[in-house]
Scaffold this active site. Sequence first.
Site, PDB file in Angstrom:
ATOM      1  N   SER A   1     -48.599  11.034  30.005  1.00  0.00           N
ATOM      2  CA  SER A   1     -48.905   9.598  29.967  1.00  0.00           C
ATOM      3  C   SER A   1     -47.975   8.867  30.925  1.00  0.00           C
ATOM      4  O   SER A   1     -46.846   9.328  31.174  1.00  0.00           O
ATOM      5  CB  SER A   1     -48.674   9.054  28.547  1.00  0.00           C
ATOM      6  OG  SER A   1     -48.668   7.640  28.552  1.00  0.00           O
TER       7      SER A   1
ATOM      8  N   TYR B   1     -55.269   0.182  17.762  1.00  0.00           N
ATOM      9  CA  TYR B   1     -54.306  -0.630  17.009  1.00  0.00           C
ATOM     10  C   TYR B   1     -53.554  -1.613  17.908  1.00  0.00           C
ATOM     11  O   TYR B   1     -52.870  -2.512  17.430  1.00  0.00           O
ATOM     12  CB  TYR B   1     -53.291   0.283  16.289  1.00  0.00           C
ATOM     13  CG  TYR B   1     -52.308   0.921  17.237  1.00  0.00           C
ATOM     14  CD1 TYR B   1     -51.043   0.367  17.445  1.00  0.00           C
ATOM     15  CD2 TYR B   1     -52.660   2.044  17.984  1.00  0.00           C
ATOM     16  CE1 TYR B   1     -50.160   0.931  18.353  1.00  0.00           C
ATOM     17  CE2 TYR B   1     -51.788   2.612  18.882  1.00  0.00           C
ATOM     18  CZ  TYR B   1     -50.541   2.049  19.057  1.00  0.00           C
ATOM     19  OH  TYR B   1     -49.688   2.600  19.975  1.00  0.00           O
TER      20      TYR B   1
HETATM   21  P1  NAP Z   1     -57.703  10.101  20.387  1.00  0.00           P
HETATM   22  O1  NAP Z   1     -58.947   9.399  20.738  1.00  0.00           O
HETATM   23  O2  NAP Z   1     -56.903   9.648  19.217  1.00  0.00           O
HETATM   24  O3  NAP Z   1     -58.037  11.657  20.225  1.00  0.00           O
HETATM   25  C1  NAP Z   1     -57.013  12.533  19.898  1.00  0.00           C
HETATM   26  C2  NAP Z   1     -57.570  13.934  19.857  1.00  0.00           C
HETATM   27  O4  NAP Z   1     -56.469  14.824  19.588  1.00  0.00           O
HETATM   28  C3  NAP Z   1     -58.586  14.134  18.756  1.00  0.00           C
HETATM   29  O5  NAP Z   1     -59.622  14.972  19.247  1.00  0.00           O
HETATM   30  C4  NAP Z   1     -57.793  14.835  17.664  1.00  0.00           C
HETATM   31  O6  NAP Z   1     -58.568  15.756  16.895  1.00  0.00           O
HETATM   32  C5  NAP Z   1     -56.822  15.636  18.486  1.00  0.00           C
HETATM   33  N1  NAP Z   1     -55.637  16.025  17.726  1.00  0.00           N
HETATM   34  C6  NAP Z   1     -54.665  15.224  17.225  1.00  0.00           C
HETATM   35  N2  NAP Z   1     -53.759  15.967  16.571  1.00  0.00           N
HETATM   36  C7  NAP Z   1     -54.157  17.265  16.674  1.00  0.00           C
HETATM   37  C8  NAP Z   1     -53.637  18.495  16.224  1.00  0.00           C
HETATM   38  N3  NAP Z   1     -52.513  18.552  15.519  1.00  0.00           N
HETATM   39  N4  NAP Z   1     -54.310  19.637  16.507  1.00  0.00           N
HETATM   40  C9  NAP Z   1     -55.470  19.594  17.224  1.00  0.00           C
HETATM   41  N5  NAP Z   1     -56.003  18.450  17.688  1.00  0.00           N
HETATM   42  C10 NAP Z   1     -55.359  17.308  17.413  1.00  0.00           C
HETATM   43  O7  NAP Z   1     -56.671  10.079  21.629  1.00  0.00           O
HETATM   44  P2  NAP Z   1     -56.910   9.955  23.205  1.00  0.00           P
HETATM   45  O8  NAP Z   1     -56.647   8.570  23.590  1.00  0.00           O
HETATM   46  O9  NAP Z   1     -58.179  10.593  23.574  1.00  0.00           O
HETATM   47  O10 NAP Z   1     -55.683  10.821  23.737  1.00  0.00           O
HETATM   48  C11 NAP Z   1     -55.831  12.117  24.264  1.00  0.00           C
HETATM   49  C12 NAP Z   1     -54.565  12.464  25.032  1.00  0.00           C
HETATM   50  O11 NAP Z   1     -54.393  11.516  26.098  1.00  0.00           O
HETATM   51  C13 NAP Z   1     -53.303  12.385  24.183  1.00  0.00           C
HETATM   52  O12 NAP Z   1     -52.423  13.421  24.556  1.00  0.00           O
HETATM   53  C14 NAP Z   1     -52.717  11.044  24.583  1.00  0.00           C
HETATM   54  O13 NAP Z   1     -51.319  10.998  24.393  1.00  0.00           O
HETATM   55  C15 NAP Z   1     -53.099  10.973  26.038  1.00  0.00           C
HETATM   56  N6  NAP Z   1     -53.097   9.624  26.593  1.00  0.00           N
HETATM   57  C16 NAP Z   1     -53.945   8.672  26.095  1.00  0.00           C
HETATM   58  C17 NAP Z   1     -53.909   7.389  26.647  1.00  0.00           C
HETATM   59  C18 NAP Z   1     -54.819   6.299  26.178  1.00  0.00           C
HETATM   60  O14 NAP Z   1     -54.631   5.142  26.602  1.00  0.00           O
HETATM   61  N7  NAP Z   1     -55.794   6.571  25.329  1.00  0.00           N
HETATM   62  C19 NAP Z   1     -53.008   7.102  27.671  1.00  0.00           C
HETATM   63  C20 NAP Z   1     -52.163   8.088  28.135  1.00  0.00           C
HETATM   64  C21 NAP Z   1     -52.219   9.355  27.586  1.00  0.00           C
HETATM   65  P3  NAP Z   1     -59.160  15.450  15.415  1.00  0.00           P
HETATM   66  O15 NAP Z   1     -59.754  14.092  15.446  1.00  0.00           O
HETATM   67  O16 NAP Z   1     -60.181  16.558  15.262  1.00  0.00           O
HETATM   68  O17 NAP Z   1     -58.054  15.602  14.425  1.00  0.00           O
END
Ligand code: NAP
Length: 250
Positions: free
Chosen positions: A143, A196
Amino acid sequence: MRGLAGKIALVTGASRGIGRGIALRLAEEGCKVVVNYNRSADAAQEVVEQIKAQGGEAVAIQADVSDYKEAQRLVKEALQAFGRIDILVNNAGTTRDQLLLMMKESDWDLVINTNLKSCYNVTKAALRSMMKQRYGRIINITSVVGLAGQAGQSNYAASKAGMIGFTKSLAKEVGPRNITVNAVAPGYVPTDLTTYLPEELIKEMIQLTPVRRAGTPEDIAAAVAFLASDDASFITGHVLTVDGGLVMQS
Ligand code: NAP
């Protein structure tokens, strides 16, 4: 993109958000995809069905990647399903934001284990077969917060900065085996992870972003597909920011 057709990809946390976008894009490029999820079984199955409906191949495998043994099982089941793993995307992640003085130890541990230890867990399990086949593409979703820091996110920033150190170190270890290791650092992407955030902060972030918009899972997936392709075979240990320029303003 060159070199992706027929490859086997394992994407952690692919049931929702960015991971879902990555799984769908890699499938579009002709990869067979292992859709890992933890809690969202229905959402993961929906990703699998969508890939199949478009003529692709995919399986959903439940595993909590923060747990070493579960990660080993995940890789074992992925290998049973498709015979090899060519591309590993360490995407699963979570947040528990709080100012450090009020941050609970359990929230520190959960975020570090989910975001960073999971990379150790899953990569270690998948690496042996990549070494043997002398081919691999490992892409870690970090990130911009891991580069710039963010008040209230010391646990998250530490995990994401840790992923960058992990990426660079592993790139040096496994380069001679034709395995590249890179990181993609998204800026703000509206997903369940960011719902959030207060409206004011979102407006401010978009205003600070030179291209004046939020990112999409498809923006991040495009960068992942490139790094997984043959066109990126001479790129390793790199952190590719996909943030509309946001991190430059930090
Ligand atoms: P999200 O919509 O909350 O999705 C998170 C995903 O991770 C879900 O598929 C969830 O699976 C899975 N997950 C969480 N804990 C897990 C575990 N212990 N074992 C296996 N799977 C797990 O989040 P997102 O925004 O797509 O983020 C994805 C990645 O991008 C993350 O690493 C985040 O830090 C990074 N990122 C996001 C942003 C942003 O603005 N959104 C910015 C920078 C980086 P389940 O639902 O099946 O539990």
